[in-house]
Design a protein around this motif. Structure first.
Motif, PDB file in Angstrom:
ATOM      1  N   LEU A   8       0.869  -1.354   0.081  1.00 31.20           N
ATOM      2  CA  LEU A   8       0.035  -0.001   0.077  1.00 31.20           C
ATOM      3  C   LEU A   8       0.708   1.417  -0.052  1.00 31.20           C
ATOM      4  CD1 LEU A   8      -2.794  -1.153   2.526  1.00 31.20           C
ATOM      5  CD2 LEU A   8      -2.871  -0.827  -0.092  1.00 31.20           C
ATOM      6  N   ALA A   9       1.956   1.094   0.263  1.00 33.64           N
ATOM      7  CA  ALA A   9       2.982   2.230   0.381  1.00 33.64           C
ATOM      8  C   ALA A   9       3.426   2.575  -1.311  1.00 33.64           C
ATOM      9  CB  ALA A   9       4.534   2.021   1.018  1.00 33.64           C
ATOM     10  N   GLY A  10       3.200   1.479  -2.039  1.00 35.93           N
ATOM     11  CA  GLY A  10       3.719   1.791  -3.367  1.00 35.93           C
ATOM     12  C   GLY A  10       2.740   2.293  -4.559  1.00 35.93           C
ATOM     13  N   ALA A  11       3.430   2.684  -5.417  1.00 38.86           N
ATOM     14  CA  ALA A  11       2.476   2.928  -6.836  1.00 38.86           C
ATOM     15  C   ALA A  11       1.218   3.824  -6.624  1.00 38.86           C
ATOM     16  CB  ALA A  11       2.228   1.713  -7.534  1.00 38.86           C
ATOM     17  N   SER A  12       0.117   3.341  -7.247  1.00 46.08           N
ATOM     18  CA  SER A  12      -1.058   4.091  -7.171  1.00 46.08           C
ATOM     19  C   SER A  12      -2.177   2.910  -7.194  1.00 46.08           C
ATOM     20  CB  SER A  12      -1.219   5.127  -8.474  1.00 46.08           C
ATOM     21  OG  SER A  12      -1.215   4.307  -9.350  1.00 46.08           O
ATOM     22  N   PRO A  13      -3.347   3.345  -6.394  1.00 45.01           N
ATOM     23  CA  PRO A  13      -4.466   2.155  -6.569  1.00 45.01           C
ATOM     24  C   PRO A  13      -4.714   1.562  -8.179  1.00 45.01           C
ATOM     25  CG  PRO A  13      -5.086   4.082  -5.232  1.00 45.01           C
ATOM     26  CD  PRO A  13      -3.885   4.344  -5.947  1.00 45.01           C
ATOM     27  N   ASP A  72      31.483  -0.625  -9.817  1.00 48.47           N
ATOM     28  CA  ASP A  72      31.910   0.242 -10.677  1.00 48.47           C
ATOM     29  C   ASP A  72      30.865   0.227 -12.132  1.00 48.47           C
ATOM     30  OD1 ASP A  72      33.128  -1.963 -11.497  1.00 48.47           O
ATOM     31  OD2 ASP A  72      35.210  -1.048 -11.519  1.00 48.47           O
ATOM     32  N   MET A  73      30.222  -0.907 -11.973  1.00 46.56           N
ATOM     33  CA  MET A  73      29.484  -1.189 -13.247  1.00 46.56           C
ATOM     34  C   MET A  73      27.882  -0.612 -13.326  1.00 46.56           C
ATOM     35  SD  MET A  73      31.397  -2.527 -15.341  1.00 46.56           S
ATOM     36  CE  MET A  73      30.296  -3.739 -16.446  1.00 46.56           C
ATOM     37  N   CYS A  74      27.622  -0.362 -12.122  1.00 45.32           N
ATOM     38  CA  CYS A  74      26.182  -0.002 -11.933  1.00 45.32           C
ATOM     39  C   CYS A  74      25.647   0.603 -10.325  1.00 45.32           C
ATOM     40  CB  CYS A  74      25.212  -0.870 -12.088  1.00 45.32           C
ATOM     41  SG  CYS A  74      23.446  -0.469 -11.938  1.00 45.32           S
ATOM     42  N   ILE A  75      25.030   1.563 -10.211  1.00 51.28           N
ATOM     43  CA  ILE A  75      24.758   2.029  -8.953  1.00 51.28           C
ATOM     44  C   ILE A  75      23.191   2.221  -8.707  1.00 51.28           C
ATOM     45  CG2 ILE A  75      26.958   3.096  -8.358  1.00 51.28           C
ATOM     46  CD1 ILE A  75      25.750   5.837  -9.144  1.00 51.28           C
ATOM     47  N   ALA A  76      22.381   1.778  -9.678  1.00 49.96           N
ATOM     48  CA  ALA A  76      21.018   1.955  -9.673  1.00 49.96           C
ATOM     49  C   ALA A  76      20.225   1.118  -8.581  1.00 49.96           C
ATOM     50  CB  ALA A  76      20.338   1.228 -10.851  1.00 49.96           C
ATOM     51  N   VAL A  77      19.202   1.587  -7.961  1.00 49.23           N
ATOM     52  CA  VAL A  77      18.423   0.778  -6.944  1.00 49.23           C
ATOM     53  C   VAL A  77      17.167   0.033  -7.283  1.00 49.23           C
ATOM     54  CG1 VAL A  77      19.479   2.426  -5.330  1.00 49.23           C
ATOM     55  CG2 VAL A  77      17.239   2.889  -6.320  1.00 49.23           C
ATOM     56  N   HIS A  78      16.975  -0.979  -6.602  1.00 46.60           N
ATOM     57  CA  HIS A  78      15.749  -1.820  -6.913  1.00 46.60           C
ATOM     58  C   HIS A  78      14.524  -0.982  -6.495  1.00 46.60           C
ATOM     59  CE1 HIS A  78      12.760  -4.871  -6.468  1.00 46.60           C
ATOM     60  NE2 HIS A  78      13.500  -5.653  -7.443  1.00 46.60           N
ATOM     61  N   PRO A  79      13.387  -0.749  -7.402  1.00 43.20           N
ATOM     62  CA  PRO A  79      12.451   0.093  -7.020  1.00 43.20           C
ATOM     63  C   PRO A  79      11.257  -0.573  -6.229  1.00 43.20           C
ATOM     64  CG  PRO A  79      12.172  -0.787  -9.100  1.00 43.20           C
ATOM     65  CD  PRO A  79      13.426  -1.347  -8.649  1.00 43.20           C
ATOM     66  N   SER A  80      11.295  -1.621  -5.808  1.00 44.17           N
ATOM     67  CA  SER A  80       9.835  -2.310  -5.338  1.00 44.17           C
ATOM     68  C   SER A  80       9.845  -1.899  -3.950  1.00 44.17           C
ATOM     69  CB  SER A  80       9.935  -3.578  -5.428  1.00 44.17           C
ATOM     70  OG  SER A  80       8.882  -4.581  -4.847  1.00 44.17           O
ATOM     71  N   LEU A 128      10.327   6.790   3.103  1.00 42.01           N
ATOM     72  CA  LEU A 128      10.637   8.116   2.991  1.00 42.01           C
ATOM     73  C   LEU A 128      10.962   8.525   1.324  1.00 42.01           C
ATOM     74  CD1 LEU A 128      12.869   9.313   5.814  1.00 42.01           C
ATOM     75  CD2 LEU A 128      10.572   9.108   5.785  1.00 42.01           C
ATOM     76  N   ARG A 129      10.180   9.395   0.941  1.00 41.92           N
ATOM     77  CA  ARG A 129      10.334   9.890  -0.641  1.00 41.92           C
ATOM     78  C   ARG A 129      10.319  11.158  -0.820  1.00 41.92           C
ATOM     79  NH1 ARG A 129       4.818   6.386  -1.231  1.00 41.92           N
ATOM     80  NH2 ARG A 129       3.944   6.859   0.571  1.00 41.92           N
ATOM     81  N   ASP A 130      10.338  11.591  -2.237  1.00 40.42           N
ATOM     82  CA  ASP A 130      10.283  13.031  -2.460  1.00 40.42           C
ATOM     83  C   ASP A 130       8.773  13.648  -2.256  1.00 40.42           C
ATOM     84  OD1 ASP A 130      12.802  13.591  -2.749  1.00 40.42           O
ATOM     85  OD2 ASP A 130      12.801  12.750  -4.859  1.00 40.42           O
ATOM     86  N   ARG A 131       7.937  12.841  -2.522  1.00 41.63           N
ATOM     87  CA  ARG A 131       6.279  13.089  -2.216  1.00 41.63           C
ATOM     88  C   ARG A 131       5.617  12.162  -1.626  1.00 41.63           C
ATOM     89  NH1 ARG A 131       7.126  12.462  -7.899  1.00 41.63           N
ATOM     90  NH2 ARG A 131       5.946  10.757  -8.743  1.00 41.63           N
ATOM     91  N   LEU A 132       4.555  12.301  -1.159  1.00 44.69           N
ATOM     92  CA  LEU A 132       3.905  11.532  -0.245  1.00 44.69           C
ATOM     93  C   LEU A 132       3.308  10.468  -0.879  1.00 44.69           C
ATOM     94  CD1 LEU A 132       2.304  13.897   2.389  1.00 44.69           C
ATOM     95  CD2 LEU A 132       4.317  12.112   2.894  1.00 44.69           C
ATOM     96  N   SER A 133       2.921  10.194  -2.280  1.00 42.29           N
ATOM     97  CA  SER A 133       2.305   9.277  -2.863  1.00 42.29           C
ATOM     98  C   SER A 133       2.966   9.224  -4.238  1.00 42.29           C
ATOM     99  CB  SER A 133       0.813   9.603  -2.928  1.00 42.29           C
ATOM    100  OG  SER A 133       0.602  10.619  -3.791  1.00 42.29           O
ATOM    101  N   TYR A 134       2.928   7.880  -4.919  1.00 44.89           N
ATOM    102  CA  TYR A 134       3.389   7.521  -6.175  1.00 44.89           C
ATOM    103  C   TYR A 134       4.774   7.986  -6.542  1.00 44.89           C
ATOM    104  CZ  TYR A 134       2.866   6.568 -11.197  1.00 44.89           C
ATOM    105  OH  TYR A 134       3.025   6.126 -12.539  1.00 44.89           O
TER     106      TYR A 134
END
Length: 338
Positions: A96-101, A155-163, A231-237
């Motif tokens: 429920l903390a993720g994405a949108s309905p 040194d090949m990738c610094i991306a983060v998992h989004p789930s 914690l995120r930049d905005r409260l939803s989505y």
């Protein structure tokens, strides 16, 4: 968008056979990640194998009190299932903390596990990206890296998992059921996703032709002491800058068992079972929580723009442990940090 063929699998065997026959084929369930990547010309499958007719949508009780979630069960179905909310509320909260309905209604459990670890540069074919084109370089290193990894990077990738869901599943020690050309097998969740190493294009440990058929959750004593704090930049989505899933069992104000997983900080949900075990028997108090945070972040390293994530992660871990210990988990409907 590149032209592609389309087939609809009627059985798991059909889906496996289609993948084996064409290494460039990709499965489609909810399509919430794949369709985006195809629109951006990042994913270029020769063939799409639609698996929505497979009998994998059920959520079933297991004899030991656990639950099996079919790979095609929607995120919404899982989050609002009464058994999940009662026995595994941490999972419901994280979803429920993720994405949108709207997205949760379409997205599937298996698809959530298989969404690509990604960043701005992955979405931009005009820039070098080792995940998109192995050997081309990582534009985020020395570039815009505010959202990127502070743990487990290479040194090949610094991306983060989004789930969000996967962070909770990591803390709950879920088991991933897989079926492929060699038959069915089970995969411990901790071993399913990968750190980038020198093969950042590989997000998980699935072999060619394998598909996820379900997730198993085993009984636990965490329902009374858990939280998912994001914690995120905005409260939803929005993806997490830092998220923390805590599952805790206590007795006489001491920690009996602790599981803690971090999101938004690494190429996969980040968990350190050895660190967790060190605090078995410790007082469930502020001093212990600070030590847990220090231990989990001992190897953290920023890339410049994302240096702020290290103190942010430390504070988030402590706050999440405080919430779980008090038995007052974060309310995802309210969103204001408790």
């Amino acid at each position: 968008m590149k032209p592609f063929s389309y087939t609809r699998a009627e059985t798991v065997g059909d889906a496996v056979a289609a993948l084996v026959a064409n290494p460039q084929a990709q499965l489609m369930a909810g399509g919430t990640n794949l369709v985006d990547l195809m629109k951006y010309d990042v994913a270029k499958p020769d063939a799409i194998v639609d698996i929505n007719r497979l009998p994998l949508k059920d959520i079933d009780d297991l004899p030991d009190g656990g639950i099996r979630i079919g790979a095609l069960a929607s995120n919404s179905a899982v989050a609002y299932d009464a058994r999940i909310k009662a026995r595994f509320p941490l999972l419901s909260s994280a979803i429920l903390a993720g994405a949108s309905p709207q997205l949760r209604n379409a997205a599937t459990t298996g698809g959530n596990l298989l969404q690509r670890t990604r960043c701005y540069y992955f979405y931009d074919p005009s820039t070098p990206c080792n995940k998109r084109e192995p050997g081309s370089g990582c534009s985020a290193i020395g570039g815009l890296n505010r959202i990127h990894a502070i743990l487990g990077a290479s040194d090949m990738c610094i991306a983060v998992h989004p789930s969000d869901m996967c962070v909770a599943l990591a803390a709950l020690d879920a088991v991933v059921e897989v079926e492929g050309p060699a038959g069915a097998r089970q995969n411990a969740f901790a071993e399913f996703h990968r750190l980038p190493g020198d093969e950042p294009e590989r997000d998980n440990t699935l072999a060619h032709g394998e598909i996820i058929t379900g997730i198993r959750l085993t009984p636990n004593h965490f329902a009374g002491h858990h939280t998912y704090l994001k914690l995120r930049d905005r409260l939803s989505y929005a993806f997490a800058l830092v998220s923390v899933a805590v599952a805790m069992e206590t007795a006489d104000r001491r920690i009996v068992e602790l599981r803690i997983a971090l999101g938004g900080v690494a190429h996969k949900p980040w968990r350190d079972p050895l660190a967790e075990a060190e605090f078995s028997g410790a007082q469930a108090d502020e001093a212990t929580f600070q030590r847990v945070a220090d231990r989990l972040l001992a190897g953290a390293m920023g890339q410049g723009d994302n240096d702020f994530k290290i103190p942010l992660a430390r504070k988030t871990i402590v706050r999440a442990l405080r919430q779980a210990a008090s038995g007052r988990p974060q309310d995802q409907a309210v969103k204001a940090i408790q």
